[in-house]
Design a protein around this motif. Structure first.
Motif, PDB file in Angstrom:
ATOM      1  N   THR A  38      76.252  27.834  45.740  1.00  0.00           N
ATOM      2  CA  THR A  38      75.971  28.797  44.674  1.00  0.00           C
ATOM      3  C   THR A  38      77.261  29.500  44.246  1.00  0.00           C
ATOM      4  O   THR A  38      78.022  29.987  45.082  1.00  0.00           O
ATOM      5  N   LEU A  39      77.493  29.528  42.943  1.00  0.00           N
ATOM      6  CA  LEU A  39      78.706  30.172  42.436  1.00  0.00           C
ATOM      7  C   LEU A  39      78.488  31.676  42.289  1.00  0.00           C
ATOM      8  O   LEU A  39      77.464  32.127  41.772  1.00  0.00           O
ATOM      9  N   LEU A  40      79.459  32.432  42.738  1.00  0.00           N
ATOM     10  CA  LEU A  40      79.427  33.878  42.578  1.00  0.00           C
ATOM     11  C   LEU A  40      80.062  34.261  41.239  1.00  0.00           C
ATOM     12  O   LEU A  40      80.733  33.441  40.606  1.00  0.00           O
ATOM     13  N   PRO A  41      79.878  35.501  40.804  1.00  0.00           N
ATOM     14  CA  PRO A  41      80.459  35.923  39.522  1.00  0.00           C
ATOM     15  C   PRO A  41      81.974  35.732  39.435  1.00  0.00           C
ATOM     16  O   PRO A  41      82.515  35.565  38.334  1.00  0.00           O
ATOM     17  N   ASP A  42      82.671  35.730  40.574  1.00  0.00           N
ATOM     18  CA  ASP A  42      84.128  35.554  40.529  1.00  0.00           C
ATOM     19  C   ASP A  42      84.542  34.085  40.484  1.00  0.00           C
ATOM     20  O   ASP A  42      85.727  33.761  40.520  1.00  0.00           O
ATOM     21  N   GLY A  43      83.547  33.172  40.436  1.00  0.00           N
ATOM     22  CA  GLY A  43      83.836  31.749  40.299  1.00  0.00           C
ATOM     23  C   GLY A  43      83.930  30.983  41.595  1.00  0.00           C
ATOM     24  O   GLY A  43      83.993  29.744  41.594  1.00  0.00           O
ATOM     25  N   ARG A  44      83.947  31.668  42.726  1.00  0.00           N
ATOM     26  CA  ARG A  44      84.009  30.996  44.022  1.00  0.00           C
ATOM     27  C   ARG A  44      82.599  30.701  44.516  1.00  0.00           C
ATOM     28  O   ARG A  44      81.629  31.371  44.147  1.00  0.00           O
ATOM     29  N   SER A  45      82.490  29.689  45.372  1.00  0.00           N
ATOM     30  CA  SER A  45      81.182  29.387  45.929  1.00  0.00           C
ATOM     31  C   SER A  45      80.833  30.405  47.009  1.00  0.00           C
ATOM     32  O   SER A  45      81.715  31.014  47.636  1.00  0.00           O
ATOM     33  N   PHE A  46      79.539  30.573  47.227  1.00  0.00           N
ATOM     34  CA  PHE A  46      79.042  31.500  48.231  1.00  0.00           C
ATOM     35  C   PHE A  46      79.600  31.141  49.606  1.00  0.00           C
ATOM     36  O   PHE A  46      80.098  31.995  50.343  1.00  0.00           O
ATOM     37  N   GLY A  47      79.544  29.846  49.954  1.00  0.00           N
ATOM     38  CA  GLY A  47      80.008  29.412  51.263  1.00  0.00           C
ATOM     39  C   GLY A  47      81.481  29.675  51.487  1.00  0.00           C
ATOM     40  O   GLY A  47      81.886  30.190  52.539  1.00  0.00           O
ATOM     41  N   GLU A  48      82.316  29.335  50.500  1.00  0.00           N
ATOM     42  CA  GLU A  48      83.749  29.567  50.642  1.00  0.00           C
ATOM     43  C   GLU A  48      84.063  31.054  50.763  1.00  0.00           C
ATOM     44  O   GLU A  48      84.943  31.460  51.531  1.00  0.00           O
ATOM     45  N   SER A  49      83.339  31.862  50.014  1.00  0.00           N
ATOM     46  CA  SER A  49      83.575  33.309  50.068  1.00  0.00           C
ATOM     47  C   SER A  49      83.205  33.877  51.428  1.00  0.00           C
ATOM     48  O   SER A  49      83.890  34.764  51.951  1.00  0.00           O
ATOM     49  N   LEU A  50      82.111  33.375  52.022  1.00  0.00           N
ATOM     50  CA  LEU A  50      81.723  33.828  53.356  1.00  0.00           C
ATOM     51  C   LEU A  50      82.790  33.493  54.388  1.00  0.00           C
ATOM     52  O   LEU A  50      82.959  34.205  55.381  1.00  0.00           O
ATOM     53  N   LEU A  51      83.528  32.404  54.157  1.00  0.00           N
ATOM     54  CA  LEU A  51      84.502  31.923  55.129  1.00  0.00           C
ATOM     55  C   LEU A  51      85.914  32.424  54.876  1.00  0.00           C
ATOM     56  O   LEU A  51      86.865  31.957  55.518  1.00  0.00           O
ATOM     57  N   GLU A  52      86.069  33.379  53.975  1.00  0.00           N
ATOM     58  CA  GLU A  52      87.383  33.992  53.797  1.00  0.00           C
ATOM     59  C   GLU A  52      87.829  34.560  55.155  1.00  0.00           C
ATOM     60  O   GLU A  52      87.080  35.278  55.810  1.00  0.00           O
ATOM     61  N   PRO A  53      89.032  34.226  55.611  1.00  0.00           N
ATOM     62  CA  PRO A  53      89.437  34.648  56.954  1.00  0.00           C
ATOM     63  C   PRO A  53      89.429  36.162  57.117  1.00  0.00           C
ATOM     64  O   PRO A  53      89.763  36.910  56.198  1.00  0.00           O
ATOM     65  N   SER A  54      89.061  36.616  58.298  1.00  0.00           N
ATOM     66  CA  SER A  54      89.109  38.037  58.616  1.00  0.00           C
ATOM     67  C   SER A  54      90.549  38.531  58.609  1.00  0.00           C
ATOM     68  O   SER A  54      91.487  37.764  58.830  1.00  0.00           O
TER      69      SER A  54
END
Length: 376
Positions: free
Chosen positions: A223-239
């Motif tokens: 699922t694409l978020l409003p910023d253009g990134r996918s939901f999954g990739e955004s969840l996996l942004e490194p801490s």
């Protein structure tokens, strides 16, 4: 039942049950403190319930911690299988950050971190690119934190873990710099400032609820978020690894009176010190897009959102009056965003988040006799 409690129970995580078990474990652990004296050491029991256990050996003060990533590695598997994007290096980095950011809360800097990689089947390692990314992510996190990777354990646990999954966790030992005392909140006082350092997104808690949300979406993690990134990739942004920031602050002699790693329980963690004090927040950092999306999809109100996710605040640093801007400048020098968000006041133990009209009372987070909350 609170909105947060209902959401997490639906995701398979019951904080009430977890916290009750931790209180029982703490009582058992306290009964062993005197045994350390036989080895020439001393348990600092005031650290019980803090993110890391503090003990003394000779003239040196050490800290020890065990922490895990929780279920975020499941998200990485889905993203790899569904989108062909390998983010296992990032979840390895997340695990080290979760461990070491906790360790730093007591004013210790990491010396050695060990890994625990448990799989449902030894064949997990037969995908070389996935395994290579995992190991490099762990190594990279150790380099960023300035500590050694000592070794670890990699058991195969068929029947206990799904053969597709890997559980990531680890332990670390650190030392409080010479001439400084462990930071355990004894000097925390009204008038102290609270600095919130920005998170990069989900960090290492809330993954169970995020997975529940993904299962309800038509396109799932794609699922694409409003910023253009996918939901999954955004969840996996490194801490964010906060170790270099703490090292800089300790070296510069900043008057730190307490540190809280904003993980499970969200900004309820701001009143982690078991003190009858009020923690008033007048400014909040921007909320990352992925957390805004999660809150909307899970239909959480502000109270539930800020007691579930970090909502853009990854680390809270408490300091003497007038010291907050020093922390903000030190963070900026390392590429981190931070704000002097509020202050400590006389009053009942509570957190007041003025920008969102939320108040958390002390009975919503009784942490004075329990260890740190696990990731989920």
């Amino acid at each position: 039942m609170s909105q947060q409690g209902a959401s997490y129970r639906a995701a398979g995580v019951d904080y009430d049950a977890l916290d009750a078990g931790k209180r029982t474990a703490m009582a058992k652990a306290l009964s062993t403190s005197a045994l350390l004296q036989a080895r020439g050491g001393r348990a600092v029991d005031a650290s019980r319930g803090e993110p890391a256990f503090v003990f003394e050996l000779g003239a040196q003060t050490f800290a020890f911690v065990v922490e895990g990533l929780g279920t975020k590695s499941i998200v990485a598997r889905h993203v790899l299988e569904g989108q062909g994007i390998n983010r296992f290096g990032d979840v390895a980095y997340d695990t080290v950050a979760a461990i070491l950011n906790d360790l730093c809360c007591v004013g210790a800097l990491p010396l050695v971190v060990n890994a625990y990689f448990a799989t449902g089947a030894s064949e997990w390692y037969l995908e070389p690119e996935r395994a290579a990314a995992l190991l490099e992510g762990w190594r990279r996190a150790c380099v960023d934190a300035g500590c050694a990777w000592g070794g670890g354990e990699s058991p195969s646990l068929p029947g206990l873990l799904d053969e597709r999954e890997i559980e990531l966790a680890g332990a670390a030992v650190g030392a409080v710099p010479a001439g400084r005392a462990a930071i355990l909140g004894e000097r925390l006082a009204p008038g102290d400032e609270i600095v919130l350092v920005a998170s990069s997104g989900l960090h290492a808690n809330g993954a169970s609820l995020a997975r529940l949300v993904a299962g309800r979406l038509q396109d799932g993690y794609a699922t694409l978020l409003p910023d253009g990134r996918s939901f999954g990739e955004s969840l996996l942004e490194p801490s964010v690894m906060y170790v270099p920031l703490l090292a800089a602050l300790l070296q510069d002699g900043v008057d730190l009176t307490y540190i809280s790693h904003v993980t499970g329980h969200g900004l309820l963690k701001l009143m982690r010190p078991p003190r009858p004090l009020t923690y008033r927040i007048e400014r909040l950092p921007a909320v990352p897009a992925v957390l805004e999306f999660l809150v909307a999809e899970a239909r959480l109100d502000a109270s539930a959102a800020y007691s579930t996710f970090n909502m853009g605040s990854g680390y809270a640093l408490y300091c003497g009056a007038g010291e907050g801007e020093r922390i903000v400048r030190a963070a900026a020098a390392l590429g981190l965003a931070a704000i002097v968000a509020g202050c400590v006041e006389e009053g009942p133990r509570q957190v007041i988040l003025e920008p969102v009209g939320v108040r958390f009372a002390s009975d919503q987070l009784e942490l004075s006799a329990e260890p740190d909350s696990a990731s989920s």
